[in-house]
Design a protein around this motif. Structure first.
Motif, short mmCIF file in Angstrom:
data_model
loop_
_atom_site.label_atom_id
_atom_site.label_comp_id
_atom_site.label_asym_id
_atom_site.label_seq_id
_atom_site.Cartn_x
_atom_site.Cartn_y
_atom_site.Cartn_z
N LEU A 186 -4.46 7.26 14.89
CA LEU A 186 -4.61 7.65 13.49
C LEU A 186 -4.70 9.17 13.37
N HIS A 209 0.87 -1.18 0.00
CA HIS A 209 0.00 0.00 0.00
C HIS A 209 0.91 1.23 0.00
N CYS A 237 4.80 5.69 7.82
CA CYS A 237 3.75 5.34 8.78
C CYS A 237 3.03 6.59 9.25
N LEU A 259 -11.53 7.20 10.69
CA LEU A 259 -12.02 6.46 9.53
C LEU A 259 -13.49 6.86 9.34
C1 HEC Z 1 -2.88 4.05 4.96
C2 HEC Z 1 -2.87 4.39 6.33
C3 HEC Z 1 -1.89 3.67 7.23
C4 HEC Z 1 -0.53 3.66 7.15
C5 HEC Z 1 0.35 4.39 6.15
C6 HEC Z 1 -0.05 2.87 8.27
N1 HEC Z 1 -1.10 2.42 9.00
FE1 HEC Z 1 -1.02 1.36 10.74
N2 HEC Z 1 -3.06 1.32 10.82
C7 HEC Z 1 -3.91 1.93 9.91
C8 HEC Z 1 -5.28 1.66 10.29
C9 HEC Z 1 -6.51 2.15 9.55
C10 HEC Z 1 -5.21 0.88 11.47
C11 HEC Z 1 -6.39 0.34 12.27
C12 HEC Z 1 -6.76 -1.00 11.69
C13 HEC Z 1 -7.87 -1.63 12.45
O1 HEC Z 1 -8.39 -1.03 13.38
O2 HEC Z 1 -8.19 -2.75 12.06
C14 HEC Z 1 -3.80 0.70 11.78
C15 HEC Z 1 -3.34 -0.02 12.87
C16 HEC Z 1 -1.99 -0.15 13.21
C17 HEC Z 1 -1.50 -0.84 14.39
C18 HEC Z 1 -2.32 -1.49 15.49
C19 HEC Z 1 -3.12 -2.66 15.02
C20 HEC Z 1 -2.30 -3.72 14.38
O3 HEC Z 1 -2.58 -4.03 13.21
O4 HEC Z 1 -1.34 -4.21 14.96
C21 HEC Z 1 -0.13 -0.75 14.35
C22 HEC Z 1 0.84 -1.31 15.37
C23 HEC Z 1 0.22 -0.04 13.15
N3 HEC Z 1 -0.93 0.33 12.48
C24 HEC Z 1 1.51 0.24 12.76
C25 HEC Z 1 1.86 0.84 11.57
C26 HEC Z 1 3.22 0.97 11.08
C27 HEC Z 1 4.46 0.48 11.83
C28 HEC Z 1 3.17 1.62 9.90
C29 HEC Z 1 4.32 1.95 8.96
C30 HEC Z 1 5.10 0.81 8.52
C31 HEC Z 1 1.76 1.91 9.62
N4 HEC Z 1 1.00 1.41 10.66
C32 HEC Z 1 1.29 2.61 8.52
C33 HEC Z 1 -3.54 2.67 8.83
C34 HEC Z 1 -2.25 2.89 8.39
#
Ligand code: HEC
Ligand code: HEC
Ligand code: HEC
Ligand code: HEC
Ligand code: HEC
Ligand code: HEC
Ligand code: HEC
Ligand code: HEC
Ligand code: HEC
Ligand code: HEC
Length: 312
Positions: A251, A229, A236, A255
């Motif tokens: 976030l 993605h 992040c 959402l």
């Molecule tokens: C496009 C947007 C987006 C990006 C960029 C993103 N995230 Fe997330 N992330 C989310 C969303 C939306 C959730 C919540 C998902 C859910 O509630 O199911 C989340 C949840 C999480 C969580 C907690 C839940 C889990 O899946 O463990 C962690 C830890 C996390 N992200 C780490 C990261 C890291 C490290 C990066 C970079 C490598 C990153 N995210 C980049 C959108 C993003």
């Protein structure tokens, strides 16, 4: 995880020791004698002379790693007070006129050089040229030698409070609904930052990019994925706030609005208002609960052969 807590306990113990040591002094027992190894060097008078006028300054050091006791062979013990305050003979002769190094008052580079005469390796090798050094921050802005309140000679009780003096906006994020568990003690600011200098952006400990820093702990998000993605590869912080936010999972936006910052059209209307009716349960899904993430569960990337749309 337990490390900062352990440190805190150790520190509390050290404080008890400090009290104990002070009590021993008060009870009239002879305090530990100063090491005799103080080589008479020009300009130096030795610790005994300093404490002759500055009562008890030595006991403030005793419970800390700067204590001379047990360290008789170290440069610290040999030059005693003067290893930090500089040669003090002239000051001892005329205290009103000549001052030794007064850390809060002298220029930052002068004050810091005193500390760097010993602390210049490892963790500290990159101090010169670091963001803090460039802005004339002093070691003693964060540390106190004689009257520290926190572990590692922190000036305030916790790192967070120490940093808050200058980085209020960032430390305030600890009060947000979702935040990195610094307040709870699971992480400290220095879990992610080396405030003494770093080759990485934003004084980060690991990773030449923010992503590498995050995935050093959240390894399952590291990839590479079969289906990447784009914004995750980018940073992040496109979607998360590094320190805390008022949205779930720290976030940057709620959402579905987070997704809609970029996805304005798609095969199914990604905008909840577009063609949205309450009867249409598919669309309702886009608004409630985890919203887009109800279906797009793998927003960080997918390794499933059919994971193109991050549905699995
Ligand atoms: C496009 C947007 C987006 C990006 C960029 C993103 N995230 Fe997330 N992330 C989310 C969303 C939306 C959730 C919540 C998902 C859910 O509630 O199911 C989340 C949840 C999480 C969580 C907690 C839940 C889990 O899946 O463990 C962690 C830890 C996390 N992200 C780490 C990261 C890291 C490290 C990066 C970079 C490598 C990153 N995210 C980049 C959108 C993003
Ligand atoms: C003869 C007594 C005497 C001796 C010996 C002496 N001092 Fe002082 N010191 C003083 C006095 C008095 C002051 C306060 C001067 C003033 O406020 O104008 C002072 C001030 C200081 C200060 C500055 C405090 C401030 O107000 O910021 C430091 C630091 C200091 N001394 C360290 C030392 C060290 C280290 C030694 C040993 C090398 C030492 N002193 C030896 C009497 C002494
Ligand atoms: C490891 C470095 C170090 C050593 C060793 C040290 N000092 Fe200090 N001293 C400092 C710093 C830094 C300050 C500024 C206040 C602080 O951070 O606690 C200070 C402040 C002072 C002050 C000013 C008053 C104050 O509290 O601000 C006096 C007086 C003083 N020291 C005397 C001594 C004497 C006497 C000794 C030896 C027993 C000694 N110092 C040993 C670093 C040191
Ligand atoms: C003469 C050498 C020397 C000087 C000068 C010196 N230190 Fe140290 N410092 C030490 C030693 C030795 C230790 C203990 C290191 C260890 O145990 O790994 C130490 C430990 C520390 C620690 C860690 C304490 C802990 O509990 O983990 C801090 C913070 C520190 N020094 C700050 C300073 C500051 C700030 C200055 C200048 C005001 C300074 N030091 C000047 C020798 C020195
Ligand atoms: C911006 C605040 C800040 C400044 C400025 C700062 N420190 Fe630190 N220092 C910290 C924090 C936070 C830690 C705890 C790091 C950890 O978790 O080990 C620390 C830890 C240390 C330690 C113990 C860790 C080790 O290396 O063994 C020493 C020694 C130390 N600092 C010395 C210094 C010296 C010398 C300077 C100035 C050249 C300085 N610090 C400037 C915040 C600061
Ligand atoms: C005395 C004030 C002061 C204290 C205390 C302080 N800082 Fe800083 N910090 C600064 C200044 C000034 C900068 C440079 C800001 C800039 O260039 O925009 C900086 C920069 C930073 C940066 C890098 C920002 C960038 O843009 O690269 C980080 C990370 C940081 N500080 C973390 C900390 C942490 C963690 C603490 C507590 C352990 C702390 N600071 C304590 C003054 C301070
Ligand atoms: C989980 C890791 C992590 C923790 C814990 C953490 N930070 Fe950061 N910090 C980051 C990252 C990543 C960045 C760079 C990206 C950004 O600005 O969001 C950053 C950026 C910063 C900056 C620069 C902000 C700017 O606008 O340039 C400062 C100052 C800072 N942090 C201070 C702190 C303080 C103070 C603490 C403790 C309360 C702390 N950080 C705890 C990861 C962390
Ligand atoms: C030093 C290790 C470390 C680093 C680096 C780190 N995290 Fe975390 N992160 C944690 C811990 C520990 C938690 C709390 C986990 C828990 O409570 O289950 C956490 C929690 C989270 C959560 C909330 C998870 C939830 O279930 O609510 C998100 C989102 C997250 N981190 C994203 C990031 C992002 C983005 C970065 C980079 C800016 C990052 N993390 C860097 C250790 C780290
Ligand atoms: C910062 C902009 C940005 C954000 C925020 C963002 N995305 Fe994306 N997304 C992209 C880009 C760019 C692509 C790649 C589009 C392409 O390849 O045509 C993409 C691809 C996708 C795809 C696959 C589309 C395809 O045709 O391959 C899905 C599904 C998707 N994103 C869902 C989400 C969800 C759900 C969220 C919210 C959690 C989100 N995105 C947040 C920029 C973003
Ligand atoms: C009820 C489940 C569901 C929900 C909720 C959902 N999607 Fe989808 N989405 C899908 C499915 C299934 C596909 C694959 C469509 C296809 O194969 O034609 C898809 C495809 C996509 C695509 C890529 C295809 C395209 O047309 O560009 C994007 C981008 C996307 N969704 C974004 C979002 C966003 C943003 C939200 C939240 C506002 C969201 N989705 C909510 C099921 C859902």
């Amino acid at each position: 995880m337990a490390r900062p807590i352990t440190t805190a306990i150790l520190f509390a113990f050290a404080n008890l020791m400090a009290v104990a040591v002070a009590n021993v002094g008060a009870a009239g027992r002879t305090p530990e004698p100063f090491p005799k190894a103080q080589a008479p060097q020009s300009g130096y008078v030795g610790t005994e002379t300093c404490v002759g006028c500055h009562d008890n300054y030595d006991t403030t050091l005793t419970p800390t790693k700067h204590g001379f006791k047990g360290n008789e062979r170290t440069p610290m013990a040999q030059k005693g007070c003067e290893s930090c305050h500089g040669p003090g003979a002239a000051h001892a002769d005329d205290p009103e006129k000549v001052k030794p190094v007064q850390f809060p008052k002298v220029a930052a580079d002068v004050a810091n050089a005193q500390c760097q005469s010993c602390h210049n390796r490892g963790e500290h090798a990159l101090w010169d040229g670091s963001q803090h050094e460039n802005r004339n921050v002093k070691c003693v802005d964060c540390h106190s030698v004689h009257s520290s309140e926190g572990a590692t000679l922190m000036r305030a009780k916790t790192q967070q409070l120490t940093c808050a003096r200058c980085h209020q906006a960032i430390t305030n994020k600890q009060q947000r609904f979702n935040h990195m568990p610094v307040r709870e003690g699971a992480l400290t600011c220095s879990s992610c930052h080396n405030v003494h200098g770093s080759v990485n952006v934003k004084l980060l400990r690991t990773g030449t990019t923010v992503d590498q820093s995050c995935t050093s702990c959240h390894t399952e998000k590291r990839g590479p994925f079969l289906w990447e993605h784009a914004p995750v590869v980018d940073s992040c912080t496109t979607c998360h706030d590094s320190h805390g936010s008022n949205n779930e999972r720290m976030l940057q936006a709620k959402l579905p609005f987070l997704c809609q910052r970029c996805h304005v059209t798609s095969r199914h209307p990604p905008t909840v208002y577009e063609g949205f009716t309450l009867q249409n349960s598919q669309n309702a899904n886009k608004l409630f609960g985890k919203s887009c993430a109800n279906c797009h569960q793998q927003v960080h990337g997918s390794n499933h052969p059919n994971g193109k749309f991050f549905l699995r």
